[in-house]
Design a protein around this motif. Structure first.
Motif: not given
Length: 263
Positions: A66-92
């Motif tokens: 279960t922790p691996f699935f949660l990490n995939v969905l919350w840690g990886v799948a939403t990562q680009l969205y949160w990078e955008k919200e924090m202002g890091n996506l443009e730098l990336m």
């Protein structure tokens, strides 16, 4: 030179993921305790219903994955969205470092960090509920586990671009996806108990196939498998290759669109 840049980016992103979260010990304790108590509920439920010890082992493996699935969905799948919200996506996107390296590094670091929690849940499950696994089949189990991780994190990378396009709906999209996937993956019950149509859909989810194969390998008395574990391993390999291709293509499409439209 490009390979060296890729590996350096991967290492830098994985390092933050591994050691950053370990600095807050209470997060680790809370995640282990939460997974253990959820797992315990289903173990006692099956014992109350008079089910055999193989069902306790089935639940413990579900709690381990279960922790691996949660990490995939919350840690990886939403990562680009949160990078955008924090202002890091443009730098990336404007940096010379390849975008896939960021998410692959995140996946590697997340898998290593999540392994600590998953192993802790597995350890407490084995010790407290006295669950026994077929240790002689451990090499096959490790191969299936690796194939499952590759396919699962490939799915997370593919979903990361999709969630980015959803913008503010990313969090709600992840919420909507999580519960149906929890059911279809059969975390705490055999996937075989689903209807034929739902079982066919479950066969496309790496978590469901990997968990079902691990139960067949490590619990000899488990007779509720969806398919033979060897076929499930082949499907996981195919899913891993397909999702890696789709995820890489989606990331390049996002990068190209961002640079073309300057947004």
């Amino acid at each position: 030179k490009r390979l060296l840049l890729f590996l350096r980016t991967l290492n830098a992103r994985a390092y933050v993921r591994i050691f950053g979260q370990l600095r807050e010990l209470t997060w680790v304790i809370a995640s282990v305790a939460g997974g253990f108590f959820t797992m315990s509920t289903f173990v006692y439920l099956y014992r109350t219903l008079g089910k055999g010890p193989e069902f306790s082992g089935m639940v413990v493996l579900g709690g381990f994955m279960t922790p691996f699935f949660l990490n995939v969905l919350w840690g990886v799948a939403t990562q680009l969205y949160w990078e955008k919200e924090m202002g890091n996506l443009e730098l990336m996107l404007v940096s010379p470092a390849p975008l896939p390296a960021f998410l692959i590094g995140l996946s590697v670091g997340g898998a290593i960090h999540t392994s600590l929690r998953a192993v802790a849940v597995l350890f407490f499950g084995i010790v407290i509920f006295r669950v026994k696994f077929a240790v002689a089949n451990l090499p096959q189990a490790l191969v299936v586990f690796f194939l499952t991780l590759v396919a699962m994190y490939g799915l997370g990378i593919a979903l990361s671009s999709l969630f980015l396009y959803h913008g503010r709906d990313a969090w709600r999209t992840a919420d909507i996806v999580m519960e149906p996937t929890n059911v279809l993956s059969g975390m705490y019950f055999p996937v075989r108990y689903l209807s034929l149509g739902l079982a066919a859909i479950a066969a496309l989810i790496p978590m469901a196939l990997g968990l079902d194969a691990l139960r067949q390998i490590l619990i000899p008395s488990f007779a509720e498998g969806l398919l033979n574990w060897r076929w499930e391993a082949v499907i996981l390999l195919a899913l891993g290759i397909l999702l890696a291709f789709v995820g890489t293509w989606a990331l390049h499409a996002v990068e190209y669109k961002a640079k073309r439209d300057a947004r």
